[in-house]
Design a protein around this motif. Structure first.
Motif, PDB file in Angstrom:
ATOM      1  N   ARG A 136      54.725  59.674  67.275  1.00  0.00           N
ATOM      2  CA  ARG A 136      55.427  58.439  67.775  1.00  0.00           C
ATOM      3  C   ARG A 136      56.366  58.717  68.954  1.00  0.00           C
ATOM      4  N   LEU A 137      56.563  57.848  69.918  1.00  0.00           N
ATOM      5  CA  LEU A 137      57.427  58.334  70.967  1.00  0.00           C
ATOM      6  C   LEU A 137      58.876  57.830  70.972  1.00  0.00           C
ATOM      7  N   THR A 138      59.131  56.871  70.161  1.00  0.00           N
ATOM      8  CA  THR A 138      60.444  56.278  69.915  1.00  0.00           C
ATOM      9  C   THR A 138      60.917  56.250  68.543  1.00  0.00           C
ATOM     10  N   ARG A 139      62.264  56.251  68.360  1.00  0.00           N
ATOM     11  CA  ARG A 139      62.561  56.534  67.065  1.00  0.00           C
ATOM     12  C   ARG A 139      62.737  54.928  66.368  1.00  0.00           C
ATOM     13  N   VAL A 140      62.992  54.944  65.123  1.00  0.00           N
ATOM     14  CA  VAL A 140      63.307  53.629  64.446  1.00  0.00           C
ATOM     15  C   VAL A 140      64.809  53.503  64.193  1.00  0.00           C
ATOM     16  N   VAL A 141      65.386  52.385  64.921  1.00  0.00           N
ATOM     17  CA  VAL A 141      66.906  52.199  64.734  1.00  0.00           C
ATOM     18  C   VAL A 141      67.188  51.242  63.665  1.00  0.00           C
ATOM     19  N   GLY A 142      68.148  51.396  63.095  1.00  0.00           N
ATOM     20  CA  GLY A 142      68.864  50.521  62.281  1.00  0.00           C
ATOM     21  C   GLY A 142      68.225  50.158  60.679  1.00  0.00           C
ATOM     22  N   ARG A 143      67.425  51.326  60.220  1.00  0.00           N
ATOM     23  CA  ARG A 143      66.475  50.974  59.055  1.00  0.00           C
ATOM     24  C   ARG A 143      67.064  52.153  58.015  1.00  0.00           C
ATOM     25  N   GLU A 144      68.056  52.548  58.079  1.00  0.00           N
ATOM     26  CA  GLU A 144      68.479  53.824  57.097  1.00  0.00           C
ATOM     27  C   GLU A 144      68.385  53.438  55.824  1.00  0.00           C
ATOM     28  N   ASP A 145      69.005  52.119  55.600  1.00  0.00           N
ATOM     29  CA  ASP A 145      68.924  51.657  54.252  1.00  0.00           C
ATOM     30  C   ASP A 145      67.576  51.374  53.582  1.00  0.00           C
ATOM     31  N   GLU A 146      66.604  50.858  54.561  1.00  0.00           N
ATOM     32  CA  GLU A 146      65.311  50.726  53.980  1.00  0.00           C
ATOM     33  C   GLU A 146      64.560  52.032  53.637  1.00  0.00           C
ATOM     34  N   PHE A 147      65.046  53.086  54.672  1.00  0.00           N
ATOM     35  CA  PHE A 147      64.656  54.476  54.434  1.00  0.00           C
ATOM     36  C   PHE A 147      64.991  55.081  53.038  1.00  0.00           C
ATOM     37  N   ARG A 148      66.228  54.836  52.698  1.00  0.00           N
ATOM     38  CA  ARG A 148      66.765  55.424  51.321  1.00  0.00           C
ATOM     39  C   ARG A 148      66.188  54.466  50.192  1.00  0.00           C
ATOM     40  N   ARG A 149      65.866  53.320  50.653  1.00  0.00           N
ATOM     41  CA  ARG A 149      65.157  52.765  49.368  1.00  0.00           C
ATOM     42  C   ARG A 149      63.534  53.114  48.989  1.00  0.00           C
ATOM     43  N   LEU A 150      63.114  53.284  50.284  1.00  0.00           N
ATOM     44  CA  LEU A 150      61.570  53.684  50.122  1.00  0.00           C
ATOM     45  C   LEU A 150      61.592  55.186  49.668  1.00  0.00           C
ATOM     46  N   GLN A 151      62.311  55.911  49.948  1.00  0.00           N
ATOM     47  CA  GLN A 151      62.669  57.449  49.515  1.00  0.00           C
ATOM     48  C   GLN A 151      62.908  57.350  47.854  1.00  0.00           C
ATOM     49  N   ALA A 152      63.451  56.273  47.530  1.00  0.00           N
ATOM     50  CA  ALA A 152      63.856  56.199  45.873  1.00  0.00           C
ATOM     51  C   ALA A 152      62.238  55.872  45.222  1.00  0.00           C
ATOM     52  N   LEU A 153      61.649  55.036  45.843  1.00  0.00           N
ATOM     53  CA  LEU A 153      60.532  54.142  45.171  1.00  0.00           C
ATOM     54  C   LEU A 153      59.385  54.933  45.365  1.00  0.00           C
ATOM     55  N   THR A 161      84.011  45.352  73.050  1.00  0.00           N
ATOM     56  CA  THR A 161      83.762  46.463  73.976  1.00  0.00           C
ATOM     57  C   THR A 161      82.255  47.116  73.665  1.00  0.00           C
ATOM     58  N   ALA A 162      81.963  48.148  74.557  1.00  0.00           N
ATOM     59  CA  ALA A 162      80.624  48.547  74.133  1.00  0.00           C
ATOM     60  C   ALA A 162      80.777  49.413  73.041  1.00  0.00           C
ATOM     61  N   ALA A 163      81.698  50.082  72.656  1.00  0.00           N
ATOM     62  CA  ALA A 163      81.748  50.811  71.442  1.00  0.00           C
ATOM     63  C   ALA A 163      81.863  50.182  70.174  1.00  0.00           C
ATOM     64  N   ASP A 164      82.473  48.806  70.269  1.00  0.00           N
ATOM     65  CA  ASP A 164      82.147  47.883  69.118  1.00  0.00           C
ATOM     66  C   ASP A 164      80.736  47.391  69.013  1.00  0.00           C
ATOM     67  N   ALA A 165      80.352  47.031  70.180  1.00  0.00           N
ATOM     68  CA  ALA A 165      78.671  46.687  70.055  1.00  0.00           C
ATOM     69  C   ALA A 165      77.734  47.870  69.581  1.00  0.00           C
ATOM     70  N   LEU A 166      78.115  48.958  69.958  1.00  0.00           N
ATOM     71  CA  LEU A 166      77.051  50.002  69.325  1.00  0.00           C
ATOM     72  C   LEU A 166      77.126  50.301  67.634  1.00  0.00           C
ATOM     73  N   ARG A 167      78.029  49.795  67.244  1.00  0.00           N
ATOM     74  CA  ARG A 167      78.006  49.868  65.849  1.00  0.00           C
ATOM     75  C   ARG A 167      76.696  49.047  64.946  1.00  0.00           C
ATOM     76  N   HIS A 168      76.464  48.056  65.816  1.00  0.00           N
ATOM     77  CA  HIS A 168      75.472  47.215  65.198  1.00  0.00           C
ATOM     78  C   HIS A 168      73.850  47.552  65.641  1.00  0.00           C
ATOM     79  N   PRO A 169      72.939  47.650  64.825  1.00  0.00           N
ATOM     80  CA  PRO A 169      71.610  48.300  64.944  1.00  0.00           C
ATOM     81  C   PRO A 169      70.993  47.364  66.143  1.00  0.00           C
ATOM     82  N   ALA A 170      71.154  46.024  66.164  1.00  0.00           N
ATOM     83  CA  ALA A 170      70.232  45.313  67.187  1.00  0.00           C
ATOM     84  C   ALA A 170      70.869  45.780  68.444  1.00  0.00           C
ATOM     85  N   ILE A 171      72.174  45.931  68.607  1.00  0.00           N
ATOM     86  CA  ILE A 171      72.681  46.389  69.849  1.00  0.00           C
ATOM     87  C   ILE A 171      72.224  47.852  70.402  1.00  0.00           C
ATOM     88  N   GLN A 172      72.361  48.560  69.355  1.00  0.00           N
ATOM     89  CA  GLN A 172      71.650  50.045  69.626  1.00  0.00           C
ATOM     90  C   GLN A 172      70.153  49.922  70.065  1.00  0.00           C
TER      91      GLN A 172
END
Length: 491
Positions: free
Chosen positions: A166-183, A314-325
């Motif tokens: 894969r050439l790009t990373r997955v953004v904003g899915r850490e909660d799903e990764f943790r759930r998948l890791q448990a399941l 601000t840009a810093a405010d926005a970058l806290r949200h996965p869609a903006i990232q």
């Protein structure tokens, strides 16, 4: 006799990863060597230091001051030197108009390595380096080499797999990764579901790469998007499992079945047979609807979190949200000079809201920043930007446009479901069952509810069952609503 102090147990030393892989590249930190497709890349020491710092903190912004302090310690340098070496590094990595993007410039903050990386704590460093220590000799270097060799020879063999790079990373899915890791290691069958465009395939692949160590008999991937009928499905799965070790067949292994919705009945039958016959098998399915097998556990992918109109200043405010990232990373991938500034923040937030936080749509619109700019892109959305037919290159046909993606789902619907989706597109906001009954007074309520339930199960309609005392409320994603509105009435 002197009192003897109690010996406290020594805390184990955690060694940072010594190697990283991304795209066709492999970076050996210990040997200070960069390979592309197994061949050494000629790279200066400053550029290599920059690459190492960015890769070690992939997905996080590294400030310009920190980069200059660590790459030029004790020296006073101009920011132009940093920009020059970043440009050189981008050129060495092959960044261009049609190539992958690795480094994003975050205005006022620094740089971020945005490609998917895989860390290796051991590895055959000497084989990769293929030469003398470029940093010079010394007992410390020799000791480090011996420790690395010991780690490599004492560690377990790598897990076999056939996962595509894969050439790009997955953004904003850490909660799903943790759930998948448990399941996934605990359950026999997990289905990752959600509407088209939510990134189910990307999440499944990224997750599978994270859990290689949990499945000693391998992690095996089969893309079913182009198969038709049980014979082709069985062939694709047999091909994926062909390299699976057979010496200890009951040891756990993971089978990832991607894009199953168009052959869901045949996939369900095959998975039931495989789970009955193969004791060590765990299955991770991606599909817009569930298999509905006994023991199946569902993990639903929702849109990426998008800030409300008043949440971003601000840009810093926005970058806290996965869609903006995600938007910023993909915009930087299409335009290397793109810098995310405070004035962009509310505009990008508005754009992400208009496309429902859907990763596929965000990537489509972000790729237009090089031609339209952030403000111009919002103006085009106001003017009816052809989001449904905007195309991207280098992907399968069904992922080329949003229309193709939605066609993939629409074509699997029965005629009553298609008709109901068309009618539901007239609602500008959420709606309840009574609103549907009023819209369709001549239709039997039982049939309306059956079609509505099928649309929910196929991820074409979202439902909030806890909406309040009035009962469940339903809504179409804006992109789905726009698509359905283009369809002719069939009743």
């Amino acid at each position: 006799m002197k009192p003897v102090s109690p010996q406290l147990p020594r805390r184990p030393i955690v060694h940072p990863p010594s190697e990283f892989s991304f795209g066709p590249f492999r970076l050996s930190v210990e040997r200070r060597r960069l390979l592309e497709d197994g061949q050494p890349v000629r790279i200066g020491s400053r550029a290599l230091d920059l690459l190492t710092l960015l890769v070690e903190r992939a997905g996080r912004v590294v400030g310009k001051e920190e980069l200059m302090a660590k790459v030029w310690p004790g020296s006073v340098v101009e920011e132009t030197s940093l920009r020059f070496h970043i440009t050189t590094l981008r050129r060495l990595l092959g960044e261009g108009a049609d190539g992958p993007r690795y480094i994003a410039n975050i205005s006022g903050r620094g740089y971020c390595f945005v490609a998917e990386t895989r860390a290796d704590e051991g590895g055959n460093v000497d084989d990769i380096a293929g030469g003398a220590d470029v940093r010079g000799g010394g007992s410390g270097v020799v000791e480090a080499k011996e420790k690395t060799k010991a780690m490599s020879t004492s560690s377990a063999p790598p897990t076999p797999h056939n996962l595509p790079a894969r050439l790009t990373r997955v953004v904003g899915r850490e909660d799903e990764f943790r759930r998948l890791q448990a399941l996934v290691p605990a359950e026999r069958l997990v289905t990752l579901t959600g509407p088209g465009g939510m990134g189910k395939s990307a999440v499944a692949l990224a997750f599978a790469g994270r859990v290689l160590g949990d499945f000693p008999n391998g992690v095996w991937f089969a893309d079913l998007s182009s198969v038709l009928g049980p014979g082709q499905i069985a062939g694709a799965v047999s091909h994926a499992l062909a390299l699976r070790p057979t010496a200890q067949p009951d040891r756990p292994f993971l089978l990832v079945l991607d894009n199953c919705e168009h052959v869901i009945t045949d996939v369900t039958a095959l998975v039931a047979t495989l789970m009955r016959d193969l004791a060590g098998l765990h299955v991770l399915v991606t599909s817009r609807q569930a298999l509905q097998l006994g023991g199946e556990v569902l993990v639903r992918l929702a849109p990426l979190a998008v800030p409300g109109p008043a949440e971003v200043q601000t840009a810093a405010d926005a970058l806290r949200h996965p869609a903006i990232q995600l938007f910023v990373e993909r915009a930087a991938a299409s335009e290397a000079r793109f810098e995310f500034e405070d004035t962009h923040a509310p505009v990008v937030a508005d754009i992400c809201r208009r496309v429902d936080g859907m990763p596929f749509s965000i990537e489509l619109v972000a790729a237009q920043v090089d031609a339209l700019g952030v403000h111009g892109l919002l103006d085009r959305l106001d003017d009816g930007f052809p989001l449904l037919t905007q195309a991207r290159r280098g992907v399968p046909e069904r992922h080329r446009t949003l229309k193709n993606l939605l066609d993939w789902s629409f074509d699997t619907l029965a005629a009553p479901e298609r008709a109901l989706l068309k009618h539901a597109s007239t609602f500008g906001d959420s709606f309840d069952q009574n609103a549907l009954f009023k819209l369709l007074p001549c239709h039997p309520r039982e049939g309306v509810l059956r079609s509505l339930s099928n649309l929910v199960s196929r991820s074409m309609v979202d439902v909030d069952v806890d909406a309040g005392p009035a009962g469940a409320r339903y809504r179409l994603l804006e992109t789905t609503r726009l698509y359905a509105a283009t369809k002719p009435h069939s009743d």
